[in-house]
Write a protein that holds these residues in place. Structure first.
Motif, PDB file in Angstrom:
ATOM      1  N   LEU A  55       0.817  -1.216   0.000  1.00  0.00           N
ATOM      2  CA  LEU A  55       0.000   0.000   0.000  1.00  0.00           C
ATOM      3  C   LEU A  55       0.850   1.265   0.000  1.00  0.00           C
ATOM      4  O   LEU A  55       0.497   2.250  -0.645  1.00  0.00           O
ATOM      5  CB  LEU A  55      -0.960  -0.016   1.191  1.00  0.00           C
ATOM      6  CG  LEU A  55      -1.977  -1.157   1.195  1.00  0.00           C
ATOM      7  CD1 LEU A  55      -2.891  -1.046   2.403  1.00  0.00           C
ATOM      8  CD2 LEU A  55      -2.796  -1.157  -0.100  1.00  0.00           C
ATOM      9  N   MET A  56       1.967   1.247   0.705  1.00  0.00           N
ATOM     10  CA  MET A  56       2.837   2.414   0.689  1.00  0.00           C
ATOM     11  C   MET A  56       3.585   2.521  -0.639  1.00  0.00           C
ATOM     12  O   MET A  56       3.743   3.612  -1.192  1.00  0.00           O
ATOM     13  CB  MET A  56       3.829   2.353   1.856  1.00  0.00           C
ATOM     14  CG  MET A  56       4.668   3.615   2.001  1.00  0.00           C
ATOM     15  SD  MET A  56       3.666   5.090   2.354  1.00  0.00           S
ATOM     16  CE  MET A  56       3.287   4.797   4.090  1.00  0.00           C
ATOM     17  N   ARG A  57       4.046   1.404  -1.153  1.00  0.00           N
ATOM     18  CA  ARG A  57       4.778   1.434  -2.422  1.00  0.00           C
ATOM     19  C   ARG A  57       3.911   1.931  -3.567  1.00  0.00           C
ATOM     20  O   ARG A  57       4.408   2.548  -4.522  1.00  0.00           O
ATOM     21  CB  ARG A  57       5.325   0.042  -2.756  1.00  0.00           C
ATOM     22  CG  ARG A  57       6.513  -0.382  -1.924  1.00  0.00           C
ATOM     23  CD  ARG A  57       7.155  -1.664  -2.444  1.00  0.00           C
ATOM     24  NE  ARG A  57       6.296  -2.835  -2.280  1.00  0.00           N
ATOM     25  CZ  ARG A  57       5.589  -3.403  -3.250  1.00  0.00           C
ATOM     26  NH1 ARG A  57       5.618  -2.897  -4.474  1.00  0.00           N
ATOM     27  NH2 ARG A  57       4.840  -4.476  -3.018  1.00  0.00           N
ATOM     28  N   ASN A  58       2.604   1.683  -3.492  1.00  0.00           N
ATOM     29  CA  ASN A  58       1.690   2.068  -4.565  1.00  0.00           C
ATOM     30  C   ASN A  58       0.938   3.362  -4.267  1.00  0.00           C
ATOM     31  O   ASN A  58      -0.060   3.665  -4.925  1.00  0.00           O
ATOM     32  CB  ASN A  58       0.685   0.948  -4.827  1.00  0.00           C
ATOM     33  CG  ASN A  58       1.340  -0.295  -5.402  1.00  0.00           C
ATOM     34  OD1 ASN A  58       2.420  -0.217  -5.986  1.00  0.00           O
ATOM     35  ND2 ASN A  58       0.701  -1.443  -5.240  1.00  0.00           N
ATOM     36  N   ALA A  59       1.422   4.123  -3.296  1.00  0.00           N
ATOM     37  CA  ALA A  59       0.716   5.354  -2.913  1.00  0.00           C
ATOM     38  C   ALA A  59       0.616   6.338  -4.063  1.00  0.00           C
ATOM     39  O   ALA A  59      -0.329   7.139  -4.127  1.00  0.00           O
ATOM     40  CB  ALA A  59       1.407   6.003  -1.719  1.00  0.00           C
ATOM     41  N   GLN A  60       1.550   6.301  -5.019  1.00  0.00           N
ATOM     42  CA  GLN A  60       1.512   7.244  -6.129  1.00  0.00           C
ATOM     43  C   GLN A  60       0.289   7.039  -7.018  1.00  0.00           C
ATOM     44  O   GLN A  60      -0.117   7.942  -7.756  1.00  0.00           O
ATOM     45  CB  GLN A  60       2.793   7.133  -6.977  1.00  0.00           C
ATOM     46  CG  GLN A  60       2.879   5.911  -7.868  1.00  0.00           C
ATOM     47  CD  GLN A  60       3.329   4.664  -7.126  1.00  0.00           C
ATOM     48  OE1 GLN A  60       3.642   4.715  -5.935  1.00  0.00           O
ATOM     49  NE2 GLN A  60       3.373   3.531  -7.821  1.00  0.00           N
ATOM     50  N   ARG A  61      -0.318   5.856  -6.924  1.00  0.00           N
ATOM     51  CA  ARG A  61      -1.535   5.609  -7.700  1.00  0.00           C
ATOM     52  C   ARG A  61      -2.725   6.428  -7.192  1.00  0.00           C
ATOM     53  O   ARG A  61      -3.763   6.502  -7.858  1.00  0.00           O
ATOM     54  CB  ARG A  61      -1.879   4.124  -7.663  1.00  0.00           C
ATOM     55  CG  ARG A  61      -0.825   3.231  -8.304  1.00  0.00           C
ATOM     56  CD  ARG A  61      -1.252   1.784  -8.291  1.00  0.00           C
ATOM     57  NE  ARG A  61      -0.202   0.913  -8.832  1.00  0.00           N
ATOM     58  CZ  ARG A  61      -0.294  -0.412  -8.902  1.00  0.00           C
ATOM     59  NH1 ARG A  61      -1.397  -1.027  -8.476  1.00  0.00           N
ATOM     60  NH2 ARG A  61       0.706  -1.124  -9.394  1.00  0.00           N
ATOM     61  N   LEU A  62      -2.573   7.037  -6.012  1.00  0.00           N
ATOM     62  CA  LEU A  62      -3.644   7.844  -5.431  1.00  0.00           C
ATOM     63  C   LEU A  62      -3.568   9.308  -5.850  1.00  0.00           C
ATOM     64  O   LEU A  62      -4.415  10.104  -5.452  1.00  0.00           O
ATOM     65  CB  LEU A  62      -3.585   7.754  -3.906  1.00  0.00           C
ATOM     66  CG  LEU A  62      -3.685   6.344  -3.306  1.00  0.00           C
ATOM     67  CD1 LEU A  62      -3.397   6.393  -1.813  1.00  0.00           C
ATOM     68  CD2 LEU A  62      -5.056   5.739  -3.566  1.00  0.00           C
ATOM     69  N   VAL A  63      -2.558   9.656  -6.622  1.00  0.00           N
ATOM     70  CA  VAL A  63      -2.405  11.047  -7.056  1.00  0.00           C
ATOM     71  C   VAL A  63      -3.661  11.495  -7.800  1.00  0.00           C
ATOM     72  O   VAL A  63      -4.155  10.797  -8.688  1.00  0.00           O
ATOM     73  CB  VAL A  63      -1.159  11.208  -7.946  1.00  0.00           C
ATOM     74  CG1 VAL A  63      -1.127  12.596  -8.582  1.00  0.00           C
ATOM     75  CG2 VAL A  63       0.103  10.980  -7.137  1.00  0.00           C
ATOM     76  N   GLY A  64      -4.183  12.652  -7.404  1.00  0.00           N
ATOM     77  CA  GLY A  64      -5.402  13.179  -7.998  1.00  0.00           C
ATOM     78  C   GLY A  64      -6.658  12.835  -7.224  1.00  0.00           C
ATOM     79  O   GLY A  64      -7.723  13.400  -7.490  1.00  0.00           O
ATOM     80  N   ILE A  65      -6.545  11.926  -6.266  1.00  0.00           N
ATOM     81  CA  ILE A  65      -7.688  11.556  -5.420  1.00  0.00           C
ATOM     82  C   ILE A  65      -7.561  12.300  -4.099  1.00  0.00           C
ATOM     83  O   ILE A  65      -6.580  12.104  -3.373  1.00  0.00           O
ATOM     84  CB  ILE A  65      -7.729  10.039  -5.159  1.00  0.00           C
ATOM     85  CG1 ILE A  65      -7.859   9.265  -6.469  1.00  0.00           C
ATOM     86  CG2 ILE A  65      -8.876   9.683  -4.217  1.00  0.00           C
ATOM     87  CD1 ILE A  65      -7.770   7.765  -6.304  1.00  0.00           C
TER      88      ILE A  65
END
Length: 205
Positions: free
Chosen positions: A136-146
């Protein structure tokens, strides 16, 4: 928080905003801090009670021992283990718990029914929350814009403020709403109000 983050990272196009309370990223380090680090530091007598439900040979790996017992099919094994886990976790979740020790006799011999959460937690924790390490931390960039609001109790011993801070640092569209004087529980002063306000904010009300 774990499931909400996993869903938002997998389907960001379907998520318009996220409100989290008590951020848990599903890592082994978080569990070890709460039950093997924070518990003996803040509640040493409770820690002794927690270990006392396990035979001496299982006390070196108490988390695995508890999960194994909670998931055992024998009620004589899973019942006391589930109540001991439940009551320990509840004490850790409250900033001003009404008691700070386990009622050993009641848990072993006098309880009726079963608490639900230990069985769900044991299933997920035993399986690493079905996540890759630090996923979840490694993929945090997928939350950009949310947009996101992370409601965090200052004295949460189960979901640490440091975790909320680290997640917000990796998720630039999120902010942490720190509730001073609160712990993990939704019923601690100010937590429910902060969650409702965050939902209204994200929903644009």
């Amino acid at each position: 928080a774990t499931l909400a983050l996993a869903y938002a990272q997998r389907h960001p196009d379907r998520v318009s905003g996220v409100v989290l309370r008590a951020t848990f990223l599903g890592t082994r380090a978080e569990l070890e801090w709460s039950f093997l680090g924070g518990l003996p530091r803040f509640y040493p007598a409770l820690h002794e009670d927690f270990l006392s439900f396990l035979p001496p040979e299982e006390r070196d790996t108490p988390l695995e021992a508890y999960w194994r017992r909670i998931l055992d099919s024998d009620p004589a094994i899973h019942g006391p283990a589930a109540w001991a886990w439940h009551d320990t976790e509840r004490i850790l979740s409250e900033v001003r718990p009404s008691r700070t020790r386990l009622d050993l006799a009641s848990i072993r011999y006098g309880r009726r029914g079963l608490p639900g959460s230990p069985f769900m937690e044991a299933h997920y924790f035993h399986n690493g929350c079905f996540l890759e390490p630090d996923q979840l931390m490694r993929n945090a960039q997928r939350l950009v814009g949310i947009p996101g609001v992370i409601v965090q109790g200052r004295y949460d011993l189960l979901c640490l403020p440091a975790t909320a801070h680290a997640l917000a640092a990796a998720w630039p569209d999120a902010r942490v709403h720190m509730v001073e004087g609160a712990g993990h529980s939704l019923h601690d002063p100010g937590v429910a109000e902060a969650v409702r306000a965050a939902i209204d904010e994200i929903a644009g009300r």
